[in-house]
Motif scaffolding. Structure first.
Motif, PDB file in Angstrom:
ATOM      1  N   ASN A  84       0.889  -1.140  -0.131  1.00 53.52           N
ATOM      2  CA  ASN A  84       0.000  -0.215  -0.208  1.00 53.52           C
ATOM      3  C   ASN A  84       0.822   1.466  -0.158  1.00 53.52           C
ATOM      4  OD1 ASN A  84      -1.690   2.198   1.299  1.00 53.52           O
ATOM      5  ND2 ASN A  84      -3.173   0.819   1.274  1.00 53.52           N
ATOM      6  N   VAL A  85       0.536   2.166  -0.921  1.00 60.08           N
ATOM      7  CA  VAL A  85       1.397   3.294  -0.801  1.00 60.08           C
ATOM      8  C   VAL A  85       1.562   3.949   0.363  1.00 60.08           C
ATOM      9  CG1 VAL A  85      -0.619   5.107  -1.383  1.00 60.08           C
ATOM     10  CG2 VAL A  85       1.634   5.456  -2.232  1.00 60.08           C
ATOM     11  N   CYS A  86       0.430   3.808   1.533  1.00 59.63           N
ATOM     12  CA  CYS A  86       0.457   4.706   2.589  1.00 59.63           C
ATOM     13  C   CYS A  86       1.803   4.163   3.588  1.00 59.63           C
ATOM     14  CB  CYS A  86      -0.676   4.258   3.460  1.00 59.63           C
ATOM     15  SG  CYS A  86      -2.105   5.487   2.722  1.00 59.63           S
ATOM     16  N   VAL A  87       2.552   2.810   2.988  1.00 58.21           N
ATOM     17  CA  VAL A  87       3.586   2.472   3.906  1.00 58.21           C
ATOM     18  C   VAL A  87       4.738   3.320   3.371  1.00 58.21           C
ATOM     19  CG1 VAL A  87       5.244   0.428   3.830  1.00 58.21           C
ATOM     20  CG2 VAL A  87       2.998   0.003   3.777  1.00 58.21           C
ATOM     21  N   ASP A  88       4.832   3.650   2.272  1.00 60.17           N
ATOM     22  CA  ASP A  88       5.990   4.592   1.981  1.00 60.17           C
ATOM     23  C   ASP A  88       5.806   6.265   2.446  1.00 60.17           C
ATOM     24  OD1 ASP A  88       7.987   3.480   0.636  1.00 60.17           O
ATOM     25  OD2 ASP A  88       7.407   4.042  -1.358  1.00 60.17           O
ATOM     26  N   VAL A  89       4.398   6.639   2.492  1.00 61.18           N
ATOM     27  CA  VAL A  89       4.245   7.931   3.137  1.00 61.18           C
ATOM     28  C   VAL A  89       4.512   7.995   4.365  1.00 61.18           C
ATOM     29  CG1 VAL A  89       2.570   9.719   3.121  1.00 61.18           C
ATOM     30  CG2 VAL A  89       2.472   8.208   1.249  1.00 61.18           C
ATOM     31  N   ALA A  90       3.848   6.805   5.190  1.00 61.14           N
ATOM     32  CA  ALA A  90       4.176   6.981   6.517  1.00 61.14           C
ATOM     33  C   ALA A  90       5.590   6.895   6.991  1.00 61.14           C
ATOM     34  CB  ALA A  90       3.506   5.646   7.127  1.00 61.14           C
ATOM     35  N   ASN A  91       6.252   6.200   6.251  1.00 59.39           N
ATOM     36  CA  ASN A  91       7.824   6.129   6.824  1.00 59.39           C
ATOM     37  C   ASN A  91       8.392   7.540   6.409  1.00 59.39           C
ATOM     38  OD1 ASN A  91      10.267   4.405   7.567  1.00 59.39           O
ATOM     39  ND2 ASN A  91      10.783   4.727   5.465  1.00 59.39           N
ATOM     40  N   ALA A  92       8.141   7.935   5.215  1.00 53.19           N
ATOM     41  CA  ALA A  92       8.644   9.125   4.788  1.00 53.19           C
ATOM     42  C   ALA A  92       8.224  10.428   5.917  1.00 53.19           C
ATOM     43  CB  ALA A  92       8.290   9.659   3.532  1.00 53.19           C
ATOM     44  N   CYS A  93       7.214  10.288   6.135  1.00 49.22           N
ATOM     45  CA  CYS A  93       6.718  11.446   6.966  1.00 49.22           C
ATOM     46  C   CYS A  93       7.242  11.247   8.450  1.00 49.22           C
ATOM     47  CB  CYS A  93       4.896  11.132   7.130  1.00 49.22           C
ATOM     48  SG  CYS A  93       4.237  12.374   8.653  1.00 49.22           S
ATOM     49  N   HIS A  94       7.221  10.012   8.853  1.00 46.49           N
ATOM     50  CA  HIS A  94       7.919  10.158  10.257  1.00 46.49           C
ATOM     51  C   HIS A  94       9.417  10.223  10.295  1.00 46.49           C
ATOM     52  CE1 HIS A  94       8.646   7.002  13.975  1.00 46.49           C
ATOM     53  NE2 HIS A  94       8.986   8.074  14.125  1.00 46.49           N
ATOM     54  N   ARG A  95       9.991   9.837   9.222  1.00 43.92           N
ATOM     55  CA  ARG A  95      11.552  10.156   9.289  1.00 43.92           C
ATOM     56  C   ARG A  95      12.103  11.548   9.007  1.00 43.92           C
ATOM     57  NH1 ARG A  95      14.103   5.114   9.443  1.00 43.92           N
ATOM     58  NH2 ARG A  95      15.714   6.160  10.164  1.00 43.92           N
ATOM     59  N   LEU A  96      11.484  11.905   7.881  1.00 43.53           N
ATOM     60  CA  LEU A  96      11.785  13.343   7.773  1.00 43.53           C
ATOM     61  C   LEU A  96      11.074  14.632   8.666  1.00 43.53           C
ATOM     62  CD1 LEU A  96      10.420  13.091   3.934  1.00 43.53           C
ATOM     63  CD2 LEU A  96      12.924  12.810   4.764  1.00 43.53           C
ATOM     64  N   VAL A  97      10.043  14.218   9.302  1.00 39.19           N
ATOM     65  CA  VAL A  97       9.585  15.150  10.272  1.00 39.19           C
ATOM     66  C   VAL A  97      10.376  15.063  11.579  1.00 39.19           C
ATOM     67  CG1 VAL A  97       7.611  15.739  11.704  1.00 39.19           C
ATOM     68  CG2 VAL A  97       7.015  15.325   9.584  1.00 39.19           C
ATOM     69  N   ARG A  98      10.601  13.976  11.743  1.00 37.91           N
ATOM     70  CA  ARG A  98      11.494  13.820  13.163  1.00 37.91           C
ATOM     71  C   ARG A  98      12.834  14.498  12.917  1.00 37.91           C
ATOM     72  NH1 ARG A  98      15.256  11.096  14.717  1.00 37.91           N
ATOM     73  NH2 ARG A  98      14.489  10.694  16.999  1.00 37.91           N
ATOM     74  N   GLN A  99      13.311  14.528  11.665  1.00 35.07           N
ATOM     75  CA  GLN A  99      14.551  15.051  11.390  1.00 35.07           C
ATOM     76  C   GLN A  99      14.557  16.797  11.494  1.00 35.07           C
ATOM     77  OE1 GLN A  99      17.902  14.486  11.611  1.00 35.07           O
ATOM     78  NE2 GLN A  99      18.599  16.222  10.470  1.00 35.07           N
ATOM     79  N   HIS A 100      13.075  17.144  11.050  1.00 38.90           N
ATOM     80  CA  HIS A 100      12.855  18.499  11.165  1.00 38.90           C
ATOM     81  C   HIS A 100      12.933  18.937  12.484  1.00 38.90           C
ATOM     82  CE1 HIS A 100      10.351  22.134  10.771  1.00 38.90           C
ATOM     83  NE2 HIS A 100       9.644  21.677  11.194  1.00 38.90           N
ATOM     84  N   VAL A 101      12.452  18.245  13.467  1.00 38.59           N
ATOM     85  CA  VAL A 101      12.198  18.602  14.796  1.00 38.59           C
ATOM     86  C   VAL A 101      13.539  18.655  15.396  1.00 38.59           C
ATOM     87  CG1 VAL A 101      11.255  17.691  17.179  1.00 38.59           C
ATOM     88  CG2 VAL A 101       9.972  17.460  15.142  1.00 38.59           C
ATOM     89  N   VAL A 102      14.416  17.633  15.079  1.00 34.94           N
ATOM     90  CA  VAL A 102      15.844  17.538  15.544  1.00 34.94           C
ATOM     91  C   VAL A 102      16.696  18.860  14.950  1.00 34.94           C
ATOM     92  CG1 VAL A 102      18.286  16.348  15.251  1.00 34.94           C
ATOM     93  CG2 VAL A 102      16.100  14.940  15.832  1.00 34.94           C
ATOM     94  N   TYR A 103      16.202  19.059  13.857  1.00 33.66           N
ATOM     95  CA  TYR A 103      17.117  20.121  13.122  1.00 33.66           C
ATOM     96  C   TYR A 103      16.799  21.754  13.883  1.00 33.66           C
ATOM     97  CZ  TYR A 103      19.004  23.572   9.436  1.00 33.66           C
ATOM     98  OH  TYR A 103      19.511  24.307   9.067  1.00 33.66           O
ATOM     99  N   GLN A 104      15.451  21.671  14.056  1.00 34.04           N
ATOM    100  CA  GLN A 104      14.969  23.082  14.838  1.00 34.04           C
ATOM    101  C   GLN A 104      15.699  23.271  16.072  1.00 34.04           C
ATOM    102  OE1 GLN A 104      13.105  25.114  12.790  1.00 34.04           O
ATOM    103  NE2 GLN A 104      13.531  23.188  11.206  1.00 34.04           N
ATOM    104  N   GLY A 105      15.969  22.426  16.874  1.00 32.06           N
ATOM    105  CA  GLY A 105      16.835  22.311  17.914  1.00 32.06           C
ATOM    106  C   GLY A 105      15.829  22.780  19.130  1.00 32.06           C
ATOM    107  N   ALA A 106      14.286  22.991  19.122  1.00 34.35           N
ATOM    108  CA  ALA A 106      13.362  23.367  19.915  1.00 34.35           C
ATOM    109  C   ALA A 106      12.592  22.234  20.344  1.00 34.35           C
ATOM    110  CB  ALA A 106      12.527  24.426  19.405  1.00 34.35           C
ATOM    111  N   PRO A 107      12.108  22.314  21.665  1.00 36.27           N
ATOM    112  CA  PRO A 107      11.122  21.140  22.103  1.00 36.27           C
ATOM    113  C   PRO A 107      10.245  20.722  21.010  1.00 36.27           C
ATOM    114  CG  PRO A 107      11.480  22.790  23.582  1.00 36.27           C
ATOM    115  CD  PRO A 107      11.960  23.551  22.311  1.00 36.27           C
ATOM    116  N   TRP A 108      10.180  19.149  21.145  1.00 37.53           N
ATOM    117  CA  TRP A 108       9.226  18.727  20.049  1.00 37.53           C
ATOM    118  C   TRP A 108       7.856  19.182  20.161  1.00 37.53           C
ATOM    119  CZ3 TRP A 108       4.897  16.090  21.594  1.00 37.53           C
ATOM    120  CH2 TRP A 108       5.139  15.638  23.039  1.00 37.53           C
ATOM    121  N   GLN A 109       7.394  19.695  21.236  1.00 33.03           N
ATOM    122  CA  GLN A 109       6.222  20.199  21.632  1.00 33.03           C
ATOM    123  C   GLN A 109       5.861  21.461  20.607  1.00 33.03           C
ATOM    124  OE1 GLN A 109       8.226  19.337  23.752  1.00 33.03           O
ATOM    125  NE2 GLN A 109       7.335  18.144  25.616  1.00 33.03           N
ATOM    126  N   GLU A 110       6.896  22.221  20.409  1.00 25.87           N
ATOM    127  CA  GLU A 110       6.869  23.100  19.590  1.00 25.87           C
ATOM    128  C   GLU A 110       6.871  23.127  17.970  1.00 25.87           C
ATOM    129  OE1 GLU A 110       9.816  26.283  20.986  1.00 25.87           O
ATOM    130  OE2 GLU A 110       9.018  25.696  23.036  1.00 25.87           O
TER     131      GLU A 110
END
Length: 364
Positions: A256-282
């Motif tokens: 299912n295409v959602c497998v790719d979307v889910a994995n990409a969303c998780h991994r790319l968004v979490r790196q966005h959070v890491v890169y921002q250097g602010a609390p994940w809540q923000e």
């Protein structure tokens, strides 16, 4: 180990700047031999290996001394020991390239061969045009562009034929299997076996959460297609905030295409959070919003289907854990490799409930 885990902290895929290190004389000699004999390329000035944790392949940047020949990337395929899987991978990349997807371009050896077998190293080797840049860093600009390119990739891969040689998704970890893996290390002093005991409750809870829902992956024929399955930060090359290449098509499966979307969303968004250097809540909700807004700008017809993404995030990680643990217990992975990968996967699993809430807020 999990007691000290902080949500959305840096992991092995967070180092986005690409570095290169010298190689041994033996490796340099092998690279020069293959380039001269198979590709007719001589005058190598330097050979450097990428400074990354490599499991599937070894990657080398080769520069030439004549000032005219462009740099190339040489890849030694470690996990792909048969020509069939490499042929499927290269055919898919050719297909995608001609549909405007940013993928690496192979330089053919004599006889128009895309890969060559090197008997002394017992491996297939491949040469690509070198793509300058770094991996995905996690800025808002790069997150938006990555999401758009993932959508285009998914749309293009829908046109790939479901070749019988492309396997289905790997098995998902079940509760009996999880107990079996833990019991196999009973009484062991190895760090990995202690980790499995420590995260027993976490993984059992997530398995139960997934198994309470009938698997939604097969009930919509229009979403069944070939998948990349490994869209994480290190499988993108960026330059000036724009995607220059999507890498590593060696793990393609059907699903299912959602497998790719889910994995990409998780991994790319979490790196966005890491890169921002602010609390994940923000930053988490902002990252999820940027990802879906950008993805849906290219693939608007999947909006309803993408509401299932949180399920597929958990499902994908449980399948990864099954694969990692199976390789380790079968003796195909060392303790060091398995510990590093399973630590990462259990950490990712911890984050899925928070991502699910952010996704639900976006789609309500």
């Amino acid at each position: 180990m999990l007691k000290q885990f902080q949500m959305f902290e840096s992991n092995s895929h967070s180092k986005y700047q690409i570095g290169w290190k010298p190689v041994t004389e033996q490796v340099e000699a092998t690279v020069k031999e293959i380039l001269q004999v198979e590709y007719g390329l001589v005058g190598v000035a330097s050979v450097e290996q990428v400074c990354e944790w490599e499991v599937m392949s070894n990657n080398f940047r080769v520069r030439f001394s004549d000032g005219k020949t462009e740099d190339v990337l040489m890849r030694k395929h470690i996990q792909h020991g048969d020509a069939t899987s490499l042929t499927i991978m290269n055919s898919a990349m050719d297909f995608l390239y001609h549909r405007g997807i940013m993928v690496p371009r192979t330089i053919c050896a004599s006889g128009l061969r895309q890969v060559v077998w090197h008997e002394p190293s017992s491996s297939y080797w491949q040469v690509f045009k070198f793509i300058p840049g770094d991996h995905y860093c996690g800025s808002e600009e790069e997150l938006a562009d990555a999401a758009r390119h993932v959508a285009r990739l998914n749309r293009a891969m829908k046109g790939l034929l479901l070749d019988p040689a492309i396997s289905d998704l790997e098995l998902r970890l079940t509760l009996p299997r999880w107990k079996e893996f833990i019991e196999a290390g009973s009484g062991s002093d190895l760090e990995l076996d202690h980790l499995l005991v420590e995260c027993e409750e976490l993984v059992s809870k997530q398995i139960a959460a997934v198994e309470r829902v009938p698997y939604p992956g097969d009930d919509h024929e229009e979403t069944q297609q070939v998948l990349h399955t490994d869209l994480h930060p290190l499988n993108f090359i960026f330059q000036d905030g724009c995607v220059r290449a999507i890498l590593d098509f060696g793990n393609m499966v059907k699903g299912n295409v959602c497998v790719d979307v889910a994995n990409a969303c998780h991994r790319l968004v979490r790196q966005h959070v890491v890169y921002q250097g602010a609390p994940w809540q923000e930053t988490l909700a902002v990252g999820v919003s940027i990802f879906f807004e950008s993805y849906l700008s290219e693939n608007p017809g999947l909006r309803e289907e993408l509401k299932r993404v949180p399920y597929f995030m958990k499902d994908k990680i449980l399948r990864n854990l099954e694969g990692c643990l199976s390789l380790y217990r079968a003796g195909k992975w060392t303790h060091e490799v398995a510990l590093k990968e399973i630590t990462k996967q259990t950490g990712l699993l911890l984050e899925t409930d928070l991502l699910a809430m952010a996704c639900a807020r976006y789609f309500r």
